[in-house]
Write a protein that holds these residues in place. Structure first.
Motif: not given
Length: 173
Positions: A54-67, A103-109
């Motif tokens: 079982i795992v628990v979330t300890a931290s999340v680093d900098n989530v930026s929303f590009r588009e 037909g487009t694909k972008i890296k968003s996060n």
């Protein structure tokens, strides 16, 4: 005593979701909270695969929303453990948004999340060492201790003077 070892590729997870009306804000974009939920789920599965716990979330680093990710887009999340410590694991996640008709694909996060493996009582428990094999896995593994020390310093859980991996970044000649 040597800890068990496990290849990082064994923790790889790919999740795909369709952005539906209930997932969007008034501008018909995927809500940020929904995106963070999907990222947390995908990364947690990677951590569980690595630790078999079982795992628990300890931290999340900098989530930026590009588009903004539009209604009807297909979202693909890919995560994998980059390195493990005693009971914690750093997980790297990439998110892509795909508009199939155009037909487009972008890296968003992209982000790093940290999880802690726990026993049935919720106490931290040891996890296997993560063993990288590809160049990308090795690069992420090598940077993980620096990222971990930065998280601990920023979270007030480590004295900056003890952050050996960070000293080189701030020392001036």
């Amino acid at each position: 005593m040597l800890r068990k070892q496990k290849p990082v590729q064994d923790s790889f997870v790919r999740m795909t979701e369709l952005v539906l009306p209930n997932d969007t804000n008034t501008l018909n974009n995927l809500m940020g909270g929904r995106m963070m939920h999907l990222m947390d789920v995908c990364a947690a599965i990677s951590a569980q695969r690595h630790s078999n716990r079982i795992v628990v979330t300890a931290s999340v680093d900098n989530v930026s929303f590009r588009e903004g990710i539009k209604l009807g887009s297909v979202v693909t999340l890919e995560s994998q453990v980059t390195r493990s410590f005693s009971s914690s694991m750093e997980v790297h996640i990439n998110v892509w948004a795909e508009d199939i008709p155009s037909g487009t694909k972008i890296k968003s996060n992209e982000a790093f999340l940290t999880f802690v493996a726990v026993d049935q009582s919720g106490r931290p428990i040891d996890v296997p060492d993560a063993v990288p094999s590809t160049e990308e896995e090795i690069a992420l593994y090598e940077g993980a201790l620096r990222r971990r020390q930065l998280r601990l310093v920023l979270g007030g859980r480590m004295n900056p003077h003890e952050a050996t991996e960070l000293k080189a970044l701030f020392e001036l000649e």
